[in-house]
Design a protein around this motif. Structure first.
Motif, PDB file in Angstrom:
ATOM      1  N   GLU A 180       0.823  -1.215   0.000  1.00 25.77           N
ATOM      2  CA  GLU A 180       0.000   0.000   0.000  1.00 25.77           C
ATOM      3  C   GLU A 180       0.853   1.259   0.000  1.00 25.77           C
ATOM      4  O   GLU A 180       0.413   2.316  -0.466  1.00 25.77           O
ATOM      5  CB  GLU A 180      -0.928  -0.010   1.222  1.00 25.77           C
ATOM      6  N   ALA A 181       2.082   1.146   0.513  1.00 24.99           N
ATOM      7  CA  ALA A 181       3.012   2.281   0.522  1.00 24.99           C
ATOM      8  C   ALA A 181       3.840   2.350  -0.756  1.00 24.99           C
ATOM      9  O   ALA A 181       4.738   3.200  -0.868  1.00 24.99           O
ATOM     10  CB  ALA A 181       3.943   2.187   1.728  1.00 24.99           C
ATOM     11  N   GLY A 182       3.563   1.466  -1.726  1.00 28.22           N
ATOM     12  CA  GLY A 182       4.248   1.515  -3.009  1.00 28.22           C
ATOM     13  C   GLY A 182       5.289   0.440  -3.240  1.00 28.22           C
ATOM     14  O   GLY A 182       5.835   0.325  -4.335  1.00 28.22           O
ATOM     15  N   TRP A 183       5.535  -0.393  -2.224  1.00 25.53           N
ATOM     16  CA  TRP A 183       6.509  -1.475  -2.356  1.00 25.53           C
ATOM     17  C   TRP A 183       5.771  -2.717  -2.885  1.00 25.53           C
ATOM     18  O   TRP A 183       5.495  -3.655  -2.165  1.00 25.53           O
ATOM     19  CB  TRP A 183       7.166  -1.749  -1.012  1.00 25.53           C
ATOM     20  N   TYR A 184       5.501  -2.704  -4.182  1.00 26.52           N
ATOM     21  CA  TYR A 184       4.576  -3.676  -4.753  1.00 26.52           C
ATOM     22  C   TYR A 184       5.125  -5.098  -4.781  1.00 26.52           C
ATOM     23  O   TYR A 184       4.352  -6.057  -4.863  1.00 26.52           O
ATOM     24  CB  TYR A 184       4.173  -3.242  -6.161  1.00 26.52           C
ATOM     25  N   GLN A 185       6.445  -5.258  -4.720  1.00 29.58           N
ATOM     26  CA  GLN A 185       7.046  -6.593  -4.785  1.00 29.58           C
ATOM     27  C   GLN A 185       7.384  -7.135  -3.398  1.00 29.58           C
ATOM     28  O   GLN A 185       8.194  -8.055  -3.278  1.00 29.58           O
ATOM     29  CB  GLN A 185       8.313  -6.550  -5.654  1.00 29.58           C
ATOM     30  N   ALA A 186       6.790  -6.597  -2.360  1.00 28.74           N
ATOM     31  CA  ALA A 186       7.082  -7.058  -0.998  1.00 28.74           C
ATOM     32  C   ALA A 186       6.780  -8.544  -0.862  1.00 28.74           C
ATOM     33  O   ALA A 186       5.753  -9.035  -1.325  1.00 28.74           O
ATOM     34  CB  ALA A 186       6.256  -6.263   0.008  1.00 28.74           C
ATOM     35  N   GLU A 187       7.696  -9.248  -0.210  1.00 24.36           N
ATOM     36  CA  GLU A 187       7.532 -10.685   0.023  1.00 24.36           C
ATOM     37  C   GLU A 187       7.366 -10.932   1.519  1.00 24.36           C
ATOM     38  O   GLU A 187       8.080 -10.348   2.333  1.00 24.36           O
ATOM     39  CB  GLU A 187       8.735 -11.459  -0.507  1.00 24.36           C
ATOM     40  N   ALA A 188       6.462 -11.820   1.872  1.00 26.87           N
ATOM     41  CA  ALA A 188       6.136 -12.055   3.274  1.00 26.87           C
ATOM     42  C   ALA A 188       6.784 -13.331   3.792  1.00 26.87           C
ATOM     43  O   ALA A 188       6.775 -14.369   3.122  1.00 26.87           O
ATOM     44  CB  ALA A 188       4.625 -12.144   3.460  1.00 26.87           C
ATOM     45  N   ALA A 189       7.326 -13.255   5.015  1.00 23.37           N
ATOM     46  CA  ALA A 189       7.720 -14.441   5.758  1.00 23.37           C
ATOM     47  C   ALA A 189       6.487 -14.999   6.471  1.00 23.37           C
ATOM     48  O   ALA A 189       5.365 -14.524   6.276  1.00 23.37           O
ATOM     49  CB  ALA A 189       8.837 -14.097   6.742  1.00 23.37           C
ATOM     50  N   GLU A 190       6.701 -15.972   7.344  1.00 23.77           N
ATOM     51  CA  GLU A 190       5.580 -16.702   7.934  1.00 23.77           C
ATOM     52  C   GLU A 190       5.053 -16.116   9.240  1.00 23.77           C
ATOM     53  O   GLU A 190       4.207 -16.714   9.886  1.00 23.77           O
ATOM     54  CB  GLU A 190       5.975 -18.161   8.150  1.00 23.77           C
ATOM     55  N   GLY A 191       5.590 -14.957   9.670  1.00 24.35           N
ATOM     56  CA  GLY A 191       4.958 -14.288  10.805  1.00 24.35           C
ATOM     57  C   GLY A 191       5.836 -14.017  12.006  1.00 24.35           C
ATOM     58  O   GLY A 191       5.436 -13.260  12.892  1.00 24.35           O
ATOM     59  N   THR A 192       7.028 -14.598  12.099  1.00 25.22           N
ATOM     60  CA  THR A 192       7.903 -14.349  13.241  1.00 25.22           C
ATOM     61  C   THR A 192       9.238 -13.784  12.777  1.00 25.22           C
ATOM     62  O   THR A 192       9.601 -13.888  11.594  1.00 25.22           O
ATOM     63  CB  THR A 192       8.171 -15.638  14.047  1.00 25.22           C
ATOM     64  N   ALA A 193       9.984 -13.208  13.722  1.00 26.90           N
ATOM     65  CA  ALA A 193      11.301 -12.678  13.393  1.00 26.90           C
ATOM     66  C   ALA A 193      12.219 -13.788  12.897  1.00 26.90           C
ATOM     67  O   ALA A 193      13.021 -13.574  11.963  1.00 26.90           O
ATOM     68  CB  ALA A 193      11.901 -11.989  14.620  1.00 26.90           C
ATOM     69  N   ALA A 194      12.118 -14.972  13.490  1.00 28.86           N
ATOM     70  CA  ALA A 194      12.936 -16.098  13.032  1.00 28.86           C
ATOM     71  C   ALA A 194      12.575 -16.476  11.594  1.00 28.86           C
ATOM     72  O   ALA A 194      13.464 -16.800  10.781  1.00 28.86           O
ATOM     73  CB  ALA A 194      12.754 -17.295  13.962  1.00 28.86           C
ATOM     74  N   ASP A 195      11.286 -16.426  11.255  1.00 26.77           N
ATOM     75  CA  ASP A 195      10.866 -16.694   9.874  1.00 26.77           C
ATOM     76  C   ASP A 195      11.461 -15.669   8.919  1.00 26.77           C
ATOM     77  O   ASP A 195      11.896 -16.011   7.809  1.00 26.77           O
ATOM     78  CB  ASP A 195       9.343 -16.661   9.765  1.00 26.77           C
ATOM     79  N   LEU A 196      11.483 -14.408   9.339  1.00 28.96           N
ATOM     80  CA  LEU A 196      12.033 -13.351   8.493  1.00 28.96           C
ATOM     81  C   LEU A 196      13.529 -13.555   8.283  1.00 28.96           C
ATOM     82  O   LEU A 196      14.037 -13.370   7.168  1.00 28.96           O
ATOM     83  CB  LEU A 196      11.741 -11.984   9.121  1.00 28.96           C
ATOM     84  N   ALA A 197      14.255 -13.933   9.328  1.00 27.65           N
ATOM     85  CA  ALA A 197      15.686 -14.195   9.191  1.00 27.65           C
ATOM     86  C   ALA A 197      15.936 -15.358   8.233  1.00 27.65           C
ATOM     87  O   ALA A 197      16.862 -15.314   7.407  1.00 27.65           O
ATOM     88  CB  ALA A 197      16.298 -14.476  10.556  1.00 27.65           C
ATOM     89  N   ARG A 198      15.109 -16.393   8.326  1.00 25.18           N
ATOM     90  CA  ARG A 198      15.259 -17.528   7.418  1.00 25.18           C
ATOM     91  C   ARG A 198      14.958 -17.137   5.979  1.00 25.18           C
ATOM     92  O   ARG A 198      15.654 -17.569   5.046  1.00 25.18           O
ATOM     93  CB  ARG A 198      14.351 -18.681   7.861  1.00 25.18           C
ATOM     94  N   LEU A 199      13.932 -16.302   5.778  1.00 22.99           N
ATOM     95  CA  LEU A 199      13.608 -15.856   4.421  1.00 22.99           C
ATOM     96  C   LEU A 199      14.749 -15.021   3.847  1.00 22.99           C
ATOM     97  O   LEU A 199      15.119 -15.176   2.673  1.00 22.99           O
ATOM     98  CB  LEU A 199      12.310 -15.044   4.436  1.00 22.99           C
TER      99      LEU A 199
END
Length: 240
Positions: A76-95
């Motif tokens: 919504e802020a213009g970052w149209y290719q944003a990719e989501a991890a599974e919901g936790t900080a550890a998931d984000l680090a793994r992604l």
């Protein structure tokens, strides 16, 4: 509903659609801070508040978000290719480890003041250079709304929702200061993660919650799944 704005109103709308009457009692007040985009290979965000504080993207710059809701706020802020991890900080680090190369340049980690220190350390341990930047500050609210205190004092509220450890601690402190610790202990607390559950337990000690229910995943969808629709004949029943 102790979640700070602007997310509190969004959650309230979802609760109303389930037939509940949400009472807004934000425990934190968020203040966005401008974030510059230094040279980096990717931006990582851990909350919708951080995503909303970002400047427009640079072409080709990747953005990884902690979960689907944060990724949607980034889009919504213009970052149209944003990719989501599974919901936790550890998931984000793994992604980040799966998608990015530590040799490809630093990562910009946009966070709230005082948040995501463990995530930054995890990423550094994986070989990344991390530029941690403050996208917003969160200060405790000074008091709860008068209408919330009246409704809670009448003991017509059955449940209270907590989205973060800090908002749980701040909200419970405010209820204690208003003389309502025993009142909220008679409620069921619905929390988004085990960390939030521990904060809610600790803040209410030596009292105990009537029930303390933890979402199966650290997402709002899983949190609201604990609640479900308002019971038949009880539509509009209030909750925090």
């Amino acid at each position: 509903m102790t979640r700070p704005e602007p997310g509190g109103a969004e959650t309230a709308a979802r609760l109303a659609a389930l037939g509940w009457q949400p009472l807004l009692a934000p425990a934190l007040v968020l203040a966005p801070r401008p974030v510059a985009l230094p040279p980096c290979q990717a931006v990582l965000v851990t909350s919708r508040a951080a995503a909303r504080a970002l400047p427009p993207p640079r072409p080709g710059l990747a953005l990884l978000a902690v979960g689907a809701a944060t990724a949607e706020a980034a889009r919504e802020a213009g970052w149209y290719q944003a990719e989501a991890a599974e919901g936790t900080a550890a998931d984000l680090a793994r992604l980040a480890t799966a998608r990015l190369n530590p040799e490809g340049g630093p990562l910009l980690l946009a966070v709230g003041q005082g948040y995501s220190l463990d995530l930054a350390a995890d990423l550094r341990a994986r070989g990344f250079r991390v530029l941690r930047r403050i996208a917003y500050a969160a200060r405790p609210a000074t008091r709860l709304p008068d209408d919330v205190l009246r409704r809670v004092g009448a003991e017509g509220v059955s449940k209270i929702l907590f989205h973060s450890p800090r908002s749980a601690g701040c909200a419970i402190t405010l209820f204690r200061e208003a003389g309502h610790a025993a009142t909220i202990a008679r409620m069921s607390a619905l929390v988004i993660s085990p960390r939030v559950a521990e904060a809610a337990r600790r803040a209410l000690d030596p009292l105990h919650w009537r029930a303390l229910c933890v979402a199966a995943r650290p997402t709002e969808e899983a949190l609201l799944a604990l609640l479900g629709p308002a019971p038949a004949g009880q539509g509009g029943r209030p909750l925090l």
